[in-house]
Design an enzyme around this catalytic site. Structure first.
Site, PDB file in Angstrom:
ATOM      1  N   SER A  72      42.193 -83.898  17.590  1.00 32.85           N
ATOM      2  CA  SER A  72      43.153 -83.838  16.489  1.00 32.85           C
ATOM      3  C   SER A  72      44.126 -85.009  16.543  1.00 32.85           C
ATOM      4  CB  SER A  72      43.918 -82.513  16.541  1.00 32.85           C
ATOM      5  OG  SER A  72      43.049 -81.425  16.375  1.00 32.85           O
ATOM      6  N   ARG A 105      44.149 -88.377  13.944  1.00 32.45           N
ATOM      7  CA  ARG A 105      45.400 -88.657  13.222  1.00 32.45           C
ATOM      8  C   ARG A 105      45.901 -90.060  13.533  1.00 32.45           C
ATOM      9  NH1 ARG A 105      44.973 -83.372  13.383  1.00 32.45           N
ATOM     10  NH2 ARG A 105      46.106 -82.016  11.908  1.00 32.45           N
ATOM     11  N   ARG A 164      31.616 -77.154   3.493  1.00 30.27           N
ATOM     12  CA  ARG A 164      33.009 -76.996   3.922  1.00 30.27           C
ATOM     13  C   ARG A 164      33.956 -77.224   2.740  1.00 30.27           C
ATOM     14  NH1 ARG A 164      34.262 -78.892   9.944  1.00 30.27           N
ATOM     15  NH2 ARG A 164      35.925 -77.388   9.510  1.00 30.27           N
ATOM     16  N   SER A 219      44.574 -76.142   6.889  1.00 27.78           N
ATOM     17  CA  SER A 219      45.793 -76.945   6.966  1.00 27.78           C
ATOM     18  C   SER A 219      45.479 -78.434   6.917  1.00 27.78           C
ATOM     19  CB  SER A 219      46.550 -76.628   8.253  1.00 27.78           C
ATOM     20  OG  SER A 219      45.837 -77.079   9.397  1.00 27.78           O
ATOM     21  N   GLU A 241      41.445 -71.959  16.341  1.00 26.69           N
ATOM     22  CA  GLU A 241      40.351 -72.642  17.023  1.00 26.69           C
ATOM     23  C   GLU A 241      40.124 -72.087  18.434  1.00 26.69           C
ATOM     24  OE1 GLU A 241      42.368 -76.732  18.626  1.00 26.69           O
ATOM     25  OE2 GLU A 241      42.293 -76.414  16.466  1.00 26.69           O
ATOM     26  N   HIS A 274      34.513 -72.851   8.778  1.00 30.77           N
ATOM     27  CA  HIS A 274      34.436 -73.947   9.742  1.00 30.77           C
ATOM     28  C   HIS A 274      32.978 -74.421   9.867  1.00 30.77           C
ATOM     29  CE1 HIS A 274      38.533 -73.746  11.955  1.00 30.77           C
ATOM     30  NE2 HIS A 274      38.665 -73.402  10.687  1.00 30.77           N
ATOM     31  N   ARG A 289      32.508 -68.455  11.746  1.00 31.74           N
ATOM     32  CA  ARG A 289      32.686 -68.139  13.162  1.00 31.74           C
ATOM     33  C   ARG A 289      32.829 -66.642  13.417  1.00 31.74           C
ATOM     34  NH1 ARG A 289      36.556 -73.187  15.292  1.00 31.74           N
ATOM     35  NH2 ARG A 289      34.806 -74.614  15.633  1.00 31.74           N
TER      36      ARG A 289
END
Length: 445
Positions: free
Chosen positions: A35, A39, A137, A184, A327, A354, A358
């Site tokens: 992550s 970014r 997705r 998000s 997650e 996802h 899941r």
């Protein structure tokens, strides 16, 4: 702590999960956060000069981001660093970005949601696509938001990948509302690009829930490190001014969510596992592992910049809202099957979108091994053998193209002989060295 250099290649095919035949006594380093790496790659590509990412993640997801940026004209160099997991990355931004490009996102949600707004800065068309297993997705809300900000998108009327961004070298920006209930990443992707919008961004979330808020906090913090102050006048509202982004060298934290199965292993197999380089403060969802694992019966301690989890007097069932840390759900389900009472995890309806559904995949896999797990609209309930009286048995644990599903199968296999993960190569998405580290944790077997 091992000083070895780890191979960046993940094994492929079936993986016979090894059983732990003795309590663990392991100390490990974990590669950088996916992550944070993705970014910082985006922000480095938008910065006013070169930036160096120190100890970034080297995985399928981060490689997709690097390749996507390179296709837009950004120069990303691999330079020697001190991480045993791979080189540092030196990023030279491009302005404007190149058109006539194709961005293949693979299975990476961060790539499809973070790179798409950048395509609006290109001087020409950019095709954004993905692996066939990721075309499902959710992207409709992102496409709508980008159009509201002035980005020209041709999606053939399908509101999904693949689509073409007809870049005009700039994005107007402005004030918009978005429903980020399913991810998000929609918010983060827009915030990351916002300083380069002509008039900045005023963004409001209008959905019923906002999942994975720590990931949005991570985005805001990353922008702040580069001199961009994000105002938050109310919950679910962000204002980003137009302006420049500082060039900066950034050290990437270990991926705390990827540490989850290793720390949980101490509770399943007995003994203890220590992860080095655990940050004293982190916006990563995995930072909450210390509290969650302790609640489930682990003994947790910090010393010298490391986090240690040791087995306690059993694993306890819990009732938890995991909406902020969804997650972690697969690993925590792997723990819950060995608990002394039922466990319910809720607030996680969005993880159905996802890499796989899941919730459905976890319930099916646990059931296939003789356990009991029930799907709920927004979660999962696990009734362990300690309650049902049924013994878990050998069998195939299906990864469903999902790295976290694969690692959960290995976790359960520590105590259940004969568990076979059908495709361990899925771990390459965020942790290609998983099996190397797993074997090292088990004493190099």
């Amino acid at each position: 702590m091992s000083s070895r250099v780890y191979s960046p290649e993940a094994p492929q095919g079936e993986y016979a999960a090894p059983v732990a035949d003795a309590p663990l006594d392991a100390a490990l380093a974990i590669p950088g956060s996916k992550s944070l790496t993705n970014r910082e790659l985006i922000l480095a590509a938008l910065a006013e000069g070169p930036s160096r990412l120190i100890a970034p993640l080297q995985s399928d997801d981060s490689r997709r981001m690097v390749e996507g940026l390179r296709s837009l004209g950004v120069v990303v160099e691999e330079v020697p660093g001190e991480s045993p997991f791979g080189p540092d990355l030196l990023v030279h931004p491009a302005s404007p970005f190149s058109g006539g490009a194709t961005v293949d996102c693979g299975q990476a949600g961060t790539v499809m949601r973070f790179l798409a707004p950048l395509a609006g800065f290109a001087s020409g068309d950019v095709l954004v696509t993905a692996h066939e297993s990721a075309l499902h997705r959710p992207m409709a809300e992102m496409i709508r938001a980008m159009r509201d900000l002035g980005v020209d998108i041709d999606d053939g009327g399908h509101w999904s990948l693949p689509f073409t961004v007809r870049g005009h070298g700039h994005v107007r920006g402005g004030e918009i509302s978005i429903d980020a209930s399913v991810s998000s990443q929609f918010v983060s992707g827009l915030l990351l690009a916002a300083p380069r919008f002509d008039v900045g961004l005023h963004l409001r979330h209008v959905g019923a829930r906002l999942p994975s808020v720590p990931h949005i906090d991570m985005t805001v913090e990353a922008l702040a490190r580069r001199g961009v102050h994000v105002e938050r006048p109310a919950a679910g509202e962000w204002i980003v001014p137009a302006g420049s982004l500082r060039a900066k060298d950034i050290a990437i934290e270990p991926d705390l969510s990827n540490a989850a199965p290793f720390l949980a292993a101490a509770m399943v197999a007995g003994g203890s596992v220590t992860v080095a380089g655990w940050p004293p403060h982190s916006t990563q969802p995995g930072a909450q592992l210390a509290d969650i694992l302790q609640l489930m019966g682990g003994r947790v301690s910090r010393r010298g910049g490391a986090l240690t989890v040791a087995a306690g007097r059993g694993i306890h069932g819990v009732d938890l809202d995991l909406s902020a840390v969804s997650e972690l759900t697969p690993t925590l389900v792997g723990l819950a099957v060995f608990a002394d009472s039922p466990t319910t995890f809720h607030g996680i309806a969005h993880i159905r979108g996802h890499e796989t559904d899941r919730i459905a995949a976890l319930a099916a896999n646990v059931t296939a091994l003789g356990g009991s797990a029930e799907e709920m609209p927004d979660g999962i309930r696990v009734i362990p053998p300690a309650v049902t009286g049924r013994k878990l048995t050998s069998g195939t644990w299906r990864a469903h193209h999902d790295h976290r599903m694969a690692t959960t199968g290995a976790l359960i296999g520590l105590r259940v002989p004969g568990v076979v993960v059908d495709e361990i190569g899925t771990t390459a998405k965020t942790l290609p060295q998983f099996t190397q580290l797993w074997d090292e944790m088990l004493g190099g077997r």
